[in-house]
Design an enzyme around this catalytic site. Structure first.
Site, PDB file in Angstrom:
ATOM      1  N   HIS A 319       0.858  -1.190   0.000  1.00 52.12           N
ATOM      2  CA  HIS A 319       0.000   0.000   0.000  1.00 52.12           C
ATOM      3  C   HIS A 319       0.894   1.240   0.000  1.00 52.12           C
ATOM      4  CE1 HIS A 319      -3.123   2.849   1.274  1.00 52.12           C
ATOM      5  NE2 HIS A 319      -3.980   1.944   0.812  1.00 52.12           N
ATOM      6  N   ASP A 377      -7.968  -5.284   0.028  1.00 48.90           N
ATOM      7  CA  ASP A 377      -8.448  -6.008  -1.145  1.00 48.90           C
ATOM      8  C   ASP A 377      -8.090  -7.484  -1.135  1.00 48.90           C
ATOM      9  OD1 ASP A 377      -9.691  -3.839  -2.309  1.00 48.90           O
ATOM     10  OD2 ASP A 377      -7.802  -3.091  -3.096  1.00 48.90           O
TER      11      ASP A 377
HETATM   12  N1  CMC Z   1       4.137  -7.678  -4.824  1.00 45.86           N
HETATM   13  C1  CMC Z   1       5.474  -7.719  -4.986  1.00 45.86           C
HETATM   14  N2  CMC Z   1       6.287  -6.652  -4.814  1.00 45.86           N
HETATM   15  C2  CMC Z   1       5.701  -5.504  -4.472  1.00 45.86           C
HETATM   16  C3  CMC Z   1       4.313  -5.391  -4.294  1.00 45.86           C
HETATM   17  C4  CMC Z   1       3.534  -6.536  -4.473  1.00 45.86           C
HETATM   18  N3  CMC Z   1       2.218  -6.483  -4.305  1.00 45.86           N
HETATM   19  N4  CMC Z   1       3.994  -4.119  -3.965  1.00 45.86           N
HETATM   20  C5  CMC Z   1       5.147  -3.459  -3.940  1.00 45.86           C
HETATM   21  N5  CMC Z   1       6.185  -4.275  -4.246  1.00 45.86           N
HETATM   22  C6  CMC Z   1       7.601  -3.910  -4.272  1.00 45.86           C
HETATM   23  C7  CMC Z   1       7.923  -3.098  -5.515  1.00 45.86           C
HETATM   24  O1  CMC Z   1       8.358  -3.924  -6.582  1.00 45.86           O
HETATM   25  C8  CMC Z   1       9.007  -2.185  -5.012  1.00 45.86           C
HETATM   26  O2  CMC Z   1      10.216  -2.925  -4.992  1.00 45.86           O
HETATM   27  P1  CMC Z   1      11.618  -2.148  -5.260  1.00 45.86           P
HETATM   28  O3  CMC Z   1      11.768  -1.150  -4.157  1.00 45.86           O
HETATM   29  O4  CMC Z   1      12.634  -3.249  -5.186  1.00 45.86           O
HETATM   30  O5  CMC Z   1      11.490  -1.521  -6.615  1.00 45.86           O
HETATM   31  C9  CMC Z   1       8.614  -1.909  -3.552  1.00 45.86           C
HETATM   32  O6  CMC Z   1       7.830  -3.041  -3.155  1.00 45.86           O
HETATM   33  C10 CMC Z   1       7.804  -0.626  -3.359  1.00 45.86           C
HETATM   34  O7  CMC Z   1       6.699  -0.657  -4.278  1.00 45.86           O
HETATM   35  P2  CMC Z   1       6.103   0.621  -5.011  1.00 45.86           P
HETATM   36  O8  CMC Z   1       5.392   0.175  -6.230  1.00 45.86           O
HETATM   37  O9  CMC Z   1       7.187   1.647  -5.168  1.00 45.86           O
HETATM   38  O10 CMC Z   1       5.087   1.139  -3.923  1.00 45.86           O
HETATM   39  P3  CMC Z   1       3.863   2.107  -4.182  1.00 45.86           P
HETATM   40  O11 CMC Z   1       3.590   2.763  -2.879  1.00 45.86           O
HETATM   41  O12 CMC Z   1       4.104   2.980  -5.345  1.00 45.86           O
HETATM   42  O13 CMC Z   1       2.699   1.094  -4.589  1.00 45.86           O
HETATM   43  C11 CMC Z   1       0.831  -0.342  -4.499  1.00 45.86           C
HETATM   44  C12 CMC Z   1       1.698   0.680  -3.730  1.00 45.86           C
HETATM   45  C13 CMC Z   1      -0.437  -0.626  -3.683  1.00 45.86           C
HETATM   46  C14 CMC Z   1       0.404   0.238  -5.865  1.00 45.86           C
HETATM   47  C15 CMC Z   1       1.652  -1.641  -4.683  1.00 45.86           C
HETATM   48  O14 CMC Z   1       2.031  -2.166  -3.435  1.00 45.86           O
HETATM   49  C16 CMC Z   1       0.907  -2.672  -5.518  1.00 45.86           C
HETATM   50  O15 CMC Z   1       0.985  -2.640  -6.743  1.00 45.86           O
HETATM   51  N6  CMC Z   1       0.189  -3.631  -4.833  1.00 45.86           N
HETATM   52  C17 CMC Z   1      -0.641  -4.588  -5.533  1.00 45.86           C
HETATM   53  C18 CMC Z   1      -1.950  -3.924  -5.947  1.00 45.86           C
HETATM   54  C19 CMC Z   1      -2.906  -3.719  -4.794  1.00 45.86           C
HETATM   55  O16 CMC Z   1      -3.118  -4.593  -3.971  1.00 45.86           O
HETATM   56  N7  CMC Z   1      -3.508  -2.523  -4.740  1.00 45.86           N
HETATM   57  C20 CMC Z   1      -4.526  -2.194  -3.728  1.00 45.86           C
HETATM   58  C21 CMC Z   1      -4.082  -1.127  -2.800  1.00 45.86           C
HETATM   59  S1  CMC Z   1      -5.231  -0.905  -1.437  1.00 45.86           S
HETATM   60  C22 CMC Z   1      -6.571  -0.066  -2.146  1.00 45.86           C
HETATM   61  C23 CMC Z   1      -6.957   1.201  -1.463  1.00 45.86           C
HETATM   62  O17 CMC Z   1      -6.543   1.504  -0.334  1.00 45.86           O
HETATM   63  O18 CMC Z   1      -7.703   1.960  -2.080  1.00 45.86           O
END
Ligand code: CMC
Length: 442
Positions: A319, A377
């Site tokens: 998240h 989710d």
């Molecule tokens: N599985 C594997 N690796 C992950 C995941 C995951 N679900 N989420 C983040 N990472 C890794 C990512 O590859 C990155 O690694 P590195 O630092 O080595 O490049 C690190 O963790 C940080 O990730 P980020 O993408 O920079 O983090 P963000 O804050 O931009 O993204 C997120 C947050 C929710 C988009 C992401 O965690 C994700 O894509 N999760 C899966 C989709 C999901 O479940 N979304 C629902 C969110 S809750 C809904 C709401 O509150 O409205």
């Protein structure tokens, strides 16, 4: 970035109520405001006037866009409070309409206030008959979110008497109308997509039981909403009711800042929520669990999620704000078990996959180090499917529940005397001024 005029040793020195920002060796004092909890903010609203420079923050990761008293999140600690009340207490002990009252008016209602609020909501659940015709203009295979955007936007054409945003009474009526009509609109979108007749709201049922009735009853036989499932539905609505200044809420505030009517603003919020990075993740999490299929496949998917050359991510994990267990996920997991138990689906294979996937991921160094925990989710897709909803309806349910949060935030904005139209600036990197050349000379 083409020009970096700010020197690299620019610093912000903060004391209790002001910060000094040094740009190109020259100090500028900026006021600092403390909240009741959480980080304080540096007021840079006069920065451009004083320095001729803007701040640059794509995705607004370091920007507080407004002052708010509604919802507080501490992502490091896994805390979510609505008007100070922890989300788990609201979900365990309260009802969705109590949470609506709390979000809208600032305090939990007294019994008489709640009775009155419930009555007013019940009184507004029906849709103008002409709107039935409006639905029939959509294709049967239209995505229900497309219908939601259209129908909610169209409410302003049906309820002219509650579009004056400067009148607090009209603002209140518009708010109650939307909270009351959203289940009817959502259920009608669902019924239309499966070719079944619309079901009218029933005043004898509570908010969530009425919604289940409008979705799942048919004229051919009696339908009695199961109280365990109605309660689960209600709790799911509570969990989605508000979440601070997320993308769709910020959309509603920005649309509202121009003075647009409330129905149009909420339609804008629904459009934003539709995107897979926001409201669509529960559907993706369910698809992922189906794709994994069995417990023995989990290690392979964990391996893939850690492989940077593979686009696969564990959906329902991680998240932007929570770097701890999402407090909504704890309640959702409990609700998931309650629903599956009530439906005698304890052995649902997807639940076994989810439980084992969570266990393995939470012991894995990669997920621990990156602070990736299950989010709301992760368990909501399994739960909603068990309740009988197809995946296209998942985001619709989210929109239904989030409507109260959008409205509360919109009202707070309208009532804020410092409110101005939202108008961000930019770092321009396009062509500089050049003269027009007629087409035959280019
Ligand atoms: N599985 C594997 N690796 C992950 C995941 C995951 N679900 N989420 C983040 N990472 C890794 C990512 O590859 C990155 O690694 P590195 O630092 O080595 O490049 C690190 O963790 C940080 O990730 P980020 O993408 O920079 O983090 P963000 O804050 O931009 O993204 C997120 C947050 C929710 C988009 C992401 O965690 C994700 O894509 N999760 C899966 C989709 C999901 O479940 N979304 C629902 C969110 S809750 C809904 C709401 O509150 O409205």
């Amino acid at each position: 970035m083409t020009t970096a005029e700010t020197s690299t040793n620019d610093t912000i020195n903060q004391d209790s109520d002001k910060s000094t920002l040094i740009i190109e060796g020259k100090p500028y004092e900026m006021p600092v405001y403390g909240g009741s909890i959480g980080p304080s903010v540096i007021d840079i609203s006069r920065l451009y006037g004083q320095t001729g420079k803007f701040t640059y923050d794509p995705g607004f990761t370091s920007t507080a866009s407004c002052e708010s008293k509604i919802t507080y999140i501490d992502g490091d600690e896994g805390v979510l409070l609505h008007r100070g009340y922890p989300i788990d207490q609201l979900a365990d002990q309260g009802t969705f309409l109590e949470t609506c009252y709390l979000l809208l008016y600032g305090d939990l209602p007294q019994k008489s206030q709640l009775d009155d609020f419930e009555k007013r909501i019940t009184y507004h659940t029906m849709l103008h008959e002409q709107m039935h015709t409006f639905y029939r203009g959509f294709r049967r295979d239209a995505h229900p979110m497309a219908i939601m955007v259209g129908v909610v936007g169209a409410l302003s054409a049906f309820y002219h008497d509650s579009t004056d945003i400067n009148d607090p009474v009209q603002r209140d009526i518009a708010s109650l109308r939307m909270i009351a009509k959203m289940p009817t609109i959502a259920a009608m979108a669902y019924k239309y997509s499966i070719g079944q007749p619309f079901v009218s709201p029933q005043n004898s049922l509570d908010y969530s039981a009425n919604f289940l009735n409008m979705c799942f009853s048919v004229p051919a036989e009696d339908y009695k909403p199961n109280p365990v499932l109605s309660r689960a539905m209600d709790r799911i609505f509570i969990l989605h009711a508000d979440h601070e200044q997320n993308a769709s809420t910020s959309t509603v505030r920005l649309a509202g800042s121009s003075g647009a009517n409330p129905f149009a603003c909420i339609a804008a919020g629904i459009a934003c929520l539709w995107g897979p990075a926001h409201g669509g993740a529960n559907e993706a999490a369910l698809q992922m669990l189906e794709e994994i299929g069995s417990v023995d496949q989990i290690p392979e998917y964990i391996r893939r999620s850690k492989d940077k050359s593979d686009p696969f991510r564990l959906m329902g994990f991680g998240h932007r704000v929570y770097k701890n267990y999402d407090p909504r996920a704890t309640v959702m997991q409990k609700t998931c078990h309650e629903v599956l138990d009530a439906l005698d689906l304890k052995d649902e294979p997807l639940l076994q996959v989810a439980i084992e996937l969570e266990r393995i991921a939470r012991e894995d160094e990669y997920f621990i180090e990156k602070k990736l925990y299950p989010n709301i989710d992760f368990y909501s897709g399994i739960t909603l499917r068990a309740l009988g909803f197809p995946p296209e309806m998942f985001t619709v349910l989210f929109a239904l529940a989030r409507t109260v949060g959008w409205i509360a935030q919109w009202r707070e904005m309208i009532e804020d005397p410092s409110q101005r139209i939202g108008r961000p600036r930019q770092l321009y990197t396009g062509p500089t001024s050049r003269d027009f050349i007629p087409v035959d000379q280019r």
